[in-house]
Write a protein that holds these residues in place. Sequence first.
Motif, PDB file in Angstrom:
ATOM      1  N   ALA A 147     -25.172 -28.635  22.335  1.00 44.46           N
ATOM      2  CA  ALA A 147     -25.964 -29.777  21.958  1.00 44.46           C
ATOM      3  C   ALA A 147     -26.965 -29.291  21.035  1.00 44.46           C
ATOM      4  O   ALA A 147     -27.868 -30.086  20.533  1.00 44.46           O
ATOM      5  N   THR A 148     -27.161 -27.897  20.683  1.00 47.41           N
ATOM      6  CA  THR A 148     -28.182 -27.561  19.985  1.00 47.41           C
ATOM      7  C   THR A 148     -27.521 -26.449  18.864  1.00 47.41           C
ATOM      8  O   THR A 148     -28.293 -25.560  18.364  1.00 47.41           O
ATOM      9  N   THR A 149     -26.462 -26.588  18.282  1.00 48.59           N
ATOM     10  CA  THR A 149     -26.062 -25.976  16.902  1.00 48.59           C
ATOM     11  C   THR A 149     -27.083 -25.991  15.821  1.00 48.59           C
ATOM     12  O   THR A 149     -27.439 -27.273  15.656  1.00 48.59           O
ATOM     13  N   PRO A 150     -27.276 -24.883  15.143  1.00 48.89           N
ATOM     14  CA  PRO A 150     -28.273 -24.977  14.373  1.00 48.89           C
ATOM     15  C   PRO A 150     -28.122 -25.869  13.030  1.00 48.89           C
ATOM     16  O   PRO A 150     -26.962 -25.903  12.580  1.00 48.89           O
ATOM     17  N   LEU A 151     -29.030 -26.498  12.766  1.00 51.49           N
ATOM     18  CA  LEU A 151     -29.044 -27.353  11.473  1.00 51.49           C
ATOM     19  C   LEU A 151     -29.573 -26.278  10.526  1.00 51.49           C
ATOM     20  O   LEU A 151     -30.628 -25.940  10.377  1.00 51.49           O
ATOM     21  N   THR A 152     -28.632 -25.639   9.532  1.00 47.90           N
ATOM     22  CA  THR A 152     -28.737 -24.381   8.484  1.00 47.90           C
ATOM     23  C   THR A 152     -28.941 -25.063   7.195  1.00 47.90           C
ATOM     24  O   THR A 152     -27.880 -25.993   6.716  1.00 47.90           O
ATOM     25  N   ILE A 153     -29.805 -24.983   6.471  1.00 49.08           N
ATOM     26  CA  ILE A 153     -29.788 -25.549   4.949  1.00 49.08           C
ATOM     27  C   ILE A 153     -29.875 -24.276   4.036  1.00 49.08           C
ATOM     28  O   ILE A 153     -30.685 -23.349   4.246  1.00 49.08           O
ATOM     29  N   SER A 154     -28.937 -24.149   3.146  1.00 48.25           N
ATOM     30  CA  SER A 154     -28.650 -23.182   2.234  1.00 48.25           C
ATOM     31  C   SER A 154     -29.831 -23.701   0.785  1.00 48.25           C
ATOM     32  O   SER A 154     -30.009 -24.758   0.698  1.00 48.25           O
ATOM     33  N   ARG A 155     -29.927 -22.381   0.342  1.00 44.47           N
ATOM     34  CA  ARG A 155     -31.256 -22.667  -1.025  1.00 44.47           C
ATOM     35  C   ARG A 155     -30.405 -23.655  -2.014  1.00 44.47           C
ATOM     36  O   ARG A 155     -31.287 -24.261  -2.669  1.00 44.47           O
ATOM     37  N   ASP A 156     -29.253 -23.616  -2.006  1.00 46.21           N
ATOM     38  CA  ASP A 156     -28.610 -24.434  -3.157  1.00 46.21           C
ATOM     39  C   ASP A 156     -28.029 -25.715  -2.590  1.00 46.21           C
ATOM     40  O   ASP A 156     -27.110 -26.253  -3.652  1.00 46.21           O
ATOM     41  N   ASN A 157     -28.368 -26.008  -1.391  1.00 46.56           N
ATOM     42  CA  ASN A 157     -28.095 -27.369  -0.880  1.00 46.56           C
ATOM     43  C   ASN A 157     -28.590 -28.488  -2.100  1.00 46.56           C
ATOM     44  O   ASN A 157     -29.792 -28.446  -2.801  1.00 46.56           O
ATOM     45  N   ALA A 158     -28.055 -29.416  -2.552  1.00 44.75           N
ATOM     46  CA  ALA A 158     -28.181 -30.519  -3.485  1.00 44.75           C
ATOM     47  C   ALA A 158     -29.318 -31.193  -3.272  1.00 44.75           C
ATOM     48  O   ALA A 158     -29.935 -31.602  -4.094  1.00 44.75           O
ATOM     49  N   PHE A 159     -29.710 -31.264  -2.094  1.00 42.56           N
ATOM     50  CA  PHE A 159     -31.163 -32.112  -1.904  1.00 42.56           C
ATOM     51  C   PHE A 159     -32.174 -31.292  -1.573  1.00 42.56           C
ATOM     52  O   PHE A 159     -33.294 -31.842  -1.456  1.00 42.56           O
ATOM     53  N   VAL A 160     -32.240 -29.958  -1.947  1.00 47.50           N
ATOM     54  CA  VAL A 160     -33.372 -29.201  -1.682  1.00 47.50           C
ATOM     55  C   VAL A 160     -34.410 -29.615  -2.996  1.00 47.50           C
ATOM     56  O   VAL A 160     -34.105 -29.634  -4.012  1.00 47.50           O
ATOM     57  N   SER A 161     -35.574 -29.969  -2.560  1.00 44.65           N
ATOM     58  CA  SER A 161     -36.512 -30.391  -3.624  1.00 44.65           C
ATOM     59  C   SER A 161     -37.284 -29.355  -4.165  1.00 44.65           C
ATOM     60  O   SER A 161     -36.994 -28.259  -3.789  1.00 44.65           O
ATOM     61  N   ASP A 162     -37.950 -29.311  -5.365  1.00 37.71           N
ATOM     62  CA  ASP A 162     -38.403 -28.393  -6.176  1.00 37.71           C
ATOM     63  C   ASP A 162     -39.658 -27.655  -5.131  1.00 37.71           C
ATOM     64  O   ASP A 162     -39.797 -26.552  -5.404  1.00 37.71           O
ATOM     65  N   SER A 163     -40.331 -28.678  -4.362  1.00 38.22           N
ATOM     66  CA  SER A 163     -41.226 -27.976  -3.484  1.00 38.22           C
ATOM     67  C   SER A 163     -40.682 -27.076  -2.394  1.00 38.22           C
ATOM     68  O   SER A 163     -41.295 -25.988  -2.293  1.00 38.22           O
ATOM     69  N   LEU A 164     -39.410 -27.400  -1.814  1.00 38.19           N
ATOM     70  CA  LEU A 164     -38.781 -26.611  -0.579  1.00 38.19           C
ATOM     71  C   LEU A 164     -38.334 -25.433  -1.387  1.00 38.19           C
ATOM     72  O   LEU A 164     -38.460 -24.443  -0.916  1.00 38.19           O
TER      73      LEU A 164
END
Length: 961
Positions: A372-389
């Motif tokens: 139920a709690t598999t981590p939601l992991t975001i990579s730095r090169d994710n297409a939707f990573v904003s400039d701020s993030l």
Amino acid sequence: MMMQSMVSRAVKGAMLGTLASATLISNVAYAEEGADVERIEVTGSRIVREGAIAPTPVTVITGEELMSTGVTNIGEALNQLPALGNTYSLANSGRFIGTAGLNLLDLRKMGTGRTLVLVDGKRHVAASAGSAAVDVNTIPSVWVEKVEVITGGASAIYGADAVTGVVNFILKKDIEGFEASATKGWADDSGFNKDRFSLSYGTDYAGGRGNAAFAVEYSAQNRLRALDRDQTAVSYSSIKNPETAPEGMEDSTAYPDEILYPNAGYYAIDNTGTFLLDGQWYGFNNDGSVFTKGTGEVDDGFRCAGEGCDFYNLGKYTDLQPEFERYNVNFKTNFELSEDATLYFDAKYVNSQSTDYGQPAFFFKNLYSSAATTPLTISRDNAFVSDSLGALMDEKGVSSLRMNAMLDGLGQRIEDDTRETYRYVLGLNGIIAEDWDYDVYAVYGRTDLERVNKNNMIRANFANALDSIKDENGNAVCRDAEARANGCVPVNVFGEGNVSQEARDYINTVSTGTAKIQQTVFGATFTNSYLFDLPAGSVGLSTGVEYRKEESETHEPDNAEGTFFNSLGEDKGSFNVKEIFAEITIPLLADLPAIQQLDVDAAVRYANYSSTGDATTWKAGLSWSVYDDLRFRSTIAKAIRAPNISELYGAPSETFYSIDDACKSSELDDLDQSAPETAIRRANCAALGIPTDFDSGYDSASVKGQNGGNKDLDPEESTSYTLGAVFQPSFVDGLVVTVDYWSIEIDDAISGLDSQDIVNRCVDSAGGIDNQYCALITRDASTNEITLIKNYSLNIAKLEASGIDFDIGYNFELFGGDLSTNIVATKLLERKDYSFQDEPDSYEDFAGTVGYAEWQANLTMNYRLEAWNGYWRTRYIEDVSLYTDKELARNPNPSNVMSYPSYFITDIAVGYEFENGLAVKLGVDNVFDRDLPYGSTGTGSGSASYDNVGRFVYTTIDYKF
């Protein structure tokens, strides 16, 4: 003619083979022949007595009384009786998968499967797969004449499953004329509304030898969300008390461990996404830019309160009332074949639909891993990573981060439950040899359930869609080439409103499960209320046979594997039971000093189950009329409940448990280090290979579990006692007072183990870790975390309940009209659960806690003056604790909110009947707009006793001719 024969026999007081009739207030009816009037009480028996009253306590309420308020379903009205719990009402039916829209009766709140529901004394098909629980929303309220709630010895008379008692719906017999009714109601402070429409028509045919009738009912209500009402829209959260207790005051209620704060909640999760980086929590604006989350004046790790708290109101996902719609079509006919034989046939079709809205798929905490709690992991090169993030990640030197999120963009998970119920009854009743009644019948019932789960996340598709990059043209695409070839659409989870419909369609699926429940019954009953005479009166006998087959089959969706939806097992099973029963009443003494009448009643039922073998139930009762005004009654009974199909044949199904790991260093350090039990636990934890510094950092884990049935189960066995008195003083005309003590004890109760008990008993065994409890637990070899707990039905528990029922009715003339008053009350003395029946000193007493108030009462008044009529009812629930004595012994000061206060709620109505058959009524439920207890939504198993709709205004128009 047969009718003439029956009338003459009624003069003797022996309407053979039927149940006695009753009035609402006093439970006493009057059979009249000329100037002779005799009292006959509702008996909960198949034998009707002349001048005698059986010992079994029975509460009776008329169908008219049940529908006197703004309820649109008869089950909602019954659940307001003190003897019945609100375990499954519309307000809380969506707590489990596949149960939305059910209204199941729970007598003494000892389990819905332990209350036998009958219609005209005959079995009714269940509504929940694998169980015997009847959805009383399927009962045609327009034809309900009265409802009998019977306790004490009911199993021997009516059959198994009645270990706590019987609720018997008595429908009207010969129906003549046309009746139509329409009710429309509106909540005072929201858009919630209810509708109910019904019509009934019946007529005699064949010169009065036959009667036929049909009825159609429709009832519906719309969805009521917690956010739709000001009171329930407030977000409450229990947060660790920031004030440290002075030395020696750690257990004082003046310094509770937690404070229930309003306008508080989780800041570590919301619907826009949150993450923790370098000790600081961050959130997302809708454009994907990052902002610092405010943790308020009181910070408890994940939750906050006070100024500057950026909390998320999870109440947005709570529904106070589900969307519900029901159609009910009924037909019945009877035809007099001869003077001594009548053929009858009943048929009905019910379609009910309910929609339950839940939370969307979510990821939270990410400090451990489970289904139920598999981590939601975001990579730095994710297409939707904003400039701020991106700038923040670069500044902190991280290439990826884990997020928490309520994925609103994927849509709330929605469950649509559609049930279709069919039931047919064919029978022949009449008279044999003048004094014997017979009733030979066949019953077939079927319930079909379709459960549609919408917005069910496919985990693999979500993982592919989440892991996005930009292609050479700067477009967002899924990283995995194979996933792209298979239609993967990248998903933007940053901020609100950024999930495209295409991504939503790729990630989600619709999962459909079905179930079919079937019941077949053949039975015959033979009754002679005047078998032979004794000096004190006539001996009555009823005997019969019954064959019953129960079948249940569920089919889970083929596409549920690998989704956010729980993986459920497919239950399939059946059993049959052959029964023979007899009941006898024997008048012992009569017309003696202090003994006007002394009768003994006895009943026995032998059953052979294909699943569990032979079983015998019995009851004995005594009825002692001291004189006309005073009578005492008592029963003792043994009953059984055979395990149902799910308990026997239930396939392993996925669930989730909240547990504290007994081997965590923080748990071990809190124990008394000098106690030998602590040494045993430490040694067993070490034997499991768990290091002494193991501490996962969470307080209450959501651990994957697996529930299933057990073919080796035995029947439950119950012992019940009743002792009561009926006082009807001749010097106060219209007054009847009944008082009954009751006690129920259930041994070998079928129960699953508590998940925390499994964990604790595994490492608390003096014999080491080679025990049955450790065998149910799976741990991750590298992290030592618990990843799976198995749980199966066992005959290990014991249940006890006792109390006193009061029923006081007083009818009298007032200001030229007739006033009927009634008080029905229950004093609950004990309600104990023993998790292990072989440990008699270890139990939890729920009496006085939520859902188990020590005092509950209903005061009802009906006033009629010519064409006017008025209605008043006040329900009372005594103040209750939120914690059992056992819980308080472990921790005497868990919260600043320790109880719910005493609760009064009043419904009123006024009506007028025109001479042309038209009648109108205006009513207000919860007329004083009584609030829910502080912090409650009224959607729990116990808290559903409290009204969560608020003031509700309705009007009803009836027309008869």
